[in-house]
Write a protein that holds these residues in place. Structure first.
Motif, short mmCIF file in Angstrom:
data_model
loop_
_atom_site.label_atom_id
_atom_site.label_comp_id
_atom_site.label_asym_id
_atom_site.label_seq_id
_atom_site.Cartn_x
_atom_site.Cartn_y
_atom_site.Cartn_z
N ILE A 103 0.76 -1.14 -0.02
CA ILE A 103 -0.06 -0.01 -0.20
C ILE A 103 0.83 1.41 -0.10
O ILE A 103 0.49 2.35 -0.91
CB ILE A 103 -0.99 0.08 1.43
CG1 ILE A 103 -1.92 -1.17 0.94
CG2 ILE A 103 -1.69 1.30 1.10
CD1 ILE A 103 -2.63 -1.19 -0.29
N ASN B 184 2.48 1.74 -3.62
CA ASN B 184 1.56 2.11 -4.37
C ASN B 184 1.26 3.72 -4.13
O ASN B 184 1.07 4.54 -5.11
CB ASN B 184 0.29 1.26 -4.65
CG ASN B 184 0.75 0.36 -5.49
OD1 ASN B 184 0.59 0.27 -6.70
ND2 ASN B 184 0.88 -0.96 -4.75
N ALA B 185 1.25 4.10 -2.84
CA ALA B 185 0.80 5.64 -2.44
C ALA B 185 2.08 6.38 -2.79
O ALA B 185 1.85 7.31 -3.59
CB ALA B 185 0.93 5.54 -1.03
N HIS C 25 1.58 6.95 -6.90
CA HIS C 25 0.74 7.66 -7.40
C HIS C 25 0.61 8.96 -6.57
O HIS C 25 -0.15 9.92 -7.31
CB HIS C 25 -0.49 6.99 -7.32
CG HIS C 25 -0.70 5.58 -8.11
ND1 HIS C 25 -1.01 5.90 -9.48
CD2 HIS C 25 -0.46 4.50 -7.77
CE1 HIS C 25 -0.89 4.67 -9.88
NE2 HIS C 25 -0.56 3.74 -8.93
N THR C 26 1.20 9.31 -5.50
CA THR C 26 1.25 10.46 -4.91
C THR C 26 1.79 11.69 -5.73
O THR C 26 2.83 11.51 -6.62
CB THR C 26 1.69 10.48 -3.57
OG1 THR C 26 1.12 11.69 -2.87
CG2 THR C 26 3.14 10.32 -3.39
N VAL D 170 2.69 11.47 1.44
CA VAL D 170 2.14 10.21 2.00
C VAL D 170 2.00 10.66 3.44
O VAL D 170 2.91 10.74 4.09
CB VAL D 170 2.86 9.22 1.57
CG1 VAL D 170 2.10 7.62 2.28
CG2 VAL D 170 2.75 8.91 -0.03
N VAL E 98 -3.43 5.22 5.22
CA VAL E 98 -2.35 5.63 4.56
C VAL E 98 -3.14 6.62 3.58
O VAL E 98 -3.98 6.36 2.58
CB VAL E 98 -1.75 4.53 3.50
CG1 VAL E 98 -0.59 5.01 2.72
CG2 VAL E 98 -1.27 3.53 4.87
N GLU E 99 -2.70 7.93 3.41
CA GLU E 99 -3.28 8.97 2.71
C GLU E 99 -2.22 9.38 1.75
O GLU E 99 -1.00 9.75 1.94
CB GLU E 99 -3.88 10.08 3.36
CG GLU E 99 -4.91 9.58 4.39
CD GLU E 99 -5.35 10.91 5.41
OE1 GLU E 99 -5.58 11.85 4.71
OE2 GLU E 99 -5.31 10.89 6.63
N ASP E 100 -2.69 9.98 0.49
CA ASP E 100 -1.75 10.58 -0.59
C ASP E 100 -2.58 11.76 -1.17
O ASP E 100 -3.67 11.78 -0.87
CB ASP E 100 -1.21 9.39 -1.58
CG ASP E 100 -2.54 8.88 -2.42
OD1 ASP E 100 -3.16 9.89 -3.13
OD2 ASP E 100 -2.80 7.64 -2.46
N TYR F 181 -8.30 6.77 -6.32
CA TYR F 181 -8.58 5.38 -6.87
C TYR F 181 -9.74 5.49 -7.94
O TYR F 181 -10.55 6.12 -7.76
CB TYR F 181 -9.17 4.45 -5.85
CG TYR F 181 -8.15 4.27 -4.48
CD1 TYR F 181 -6.93 3.23 -4.94
CD2 TYR F 181 -8.51 4.40 -3.34
CE1 TYR F 181 -6.14 2.79 -3.89
CE2 TYR F 181 -7.66 4.15 -2.19
CZ TYR F 181 -6.36 3.44 -2.72
OH TYR F 181 -5.57 3.11 -1.49
N GLY G 230 -6.91 13.35 -3.58
CA GLY G 230 -5.92 12.26 -3.36
C GLY G 230 -6.65 10.98 -2.75
O GLY G 230 -8.26 10.88 -2.84
N SER G 231 -6.18 9.79 -2.27
CA SER G 231 -6.93 8.56 -1.66
C SER G 231 -6.54 8.42 -0.47
O SER G 231 -5.49 8.57 0.04
CB SER G 231 -6.78 7.64 -2.71
OG SER G 231 -5.43 7.25 -2.82
#
Length: 228
Positions: free
Chosen positions: A131, A134-135, A138-139, A143, A158-160, A165, A220-221
């Motif tokens: 995770i 991948n963050a 794509h961030t 993060v 976990v935030e980016d 998504y 973000g996700s």
């Protein structure tokens, strides 16, 4: 073929992945040593960091495939014991420092240093490493990782600040998708793995689970893991 000569594919797969993992570990160590050279240009340092990142991804994917295969065969071992959450997350972050520093990505950790919990250390480490990787991929610049106790769950978030998504991955929240689509840019194999591993953690009728959401206005996700 004689029964004694029949091959157990799960054993072959486990042995092969173990050998490849050892080789990948040595390769990653060599890459880290290479980055210490004082005659590399900025572009070369970036290339080394990218190589280290891709090697980490391959290593993580191999372990996911092995775990998913064992889970399908009802042979996935689960070892629940008390672990330091702070040590776990710091280990994950440090393993990928070369990449996020080269990309000028800020990584923040918000964890109680004295927080301990019961979970399978190896499986949760593989889950959260994927995770986090991948963050980072794509961030745009940040993060943020937060871990808190919200009884009856230990909650990892976990935030980016990437683009969020795609819908086929968000559908995992509603049980309308197994989160895996080989035809998509983000296949979701890691989320399928995360969902399986989370559900293997069960305490007092509470089962682990994951959830995904996007921040408003494509900011973000957020990936969340709940472990009872």
């Amino acid at each position: 073929m004689d029964n004694n000569d029949q091959l157990d594919f799960s054993t072959i797969l486990a042995t092969s992945i173990h050998d490849m993992k050892n080789s990948l570990f040595m390769l990653m160590q060599s890459i880290e040593d290479l980055d210490l050279a004082d005659n590399l240009t900025a572009h070369q340092h970036q290339t080394v960091a990218d190589l280290h990142y891709q090697t980490s991804r391959v290593n993580g994917t191999l372990m996911q495939l092995l775990a998913l295969y064992r889970d399908e065969k009802k042979q996935l071992p689960i070892f629940i014991e008390e672990n330091s959450v702070n040590d776990l997350m710091n280990d994950i972050v440090e393993r990928h420092r070369l990449y996020f520093q080269s990309r000028h990505i800020d990584v923040s950790l918000n964890i109680d240093k004295d927080l301990f919990a019961y979970f399978d250390l190896d499986l949760i480490k593989y889950l959260l490493s994927d995770i986090f990787i991948n963050a980072l991929r794509h961030t745009k610049s940040l993060v943020a990782i937060t871990v808190v106790q919200t009884p009856p769950y230990l909650v990892f978030k976990v935030e980016d600040d990437g683009d969020g998504y795609p819908q086929h991955m968000l559908d995992v929240n509603h049980g309308t998708s197994n989160s895996f689509n080989a035809n998509k840019g983000r296949s979701g194999l890691g989320l399928l793995f995360a969902k399986k591993i989370a559900e293997q953690h069960i305490t007092n009728q509470h089962k682990g689970y994951i959830s995904l959401e996007n921040k408003p206005n494509n900011r973000g996700s957020i990936f969340t893991l709940h472990i009872p």
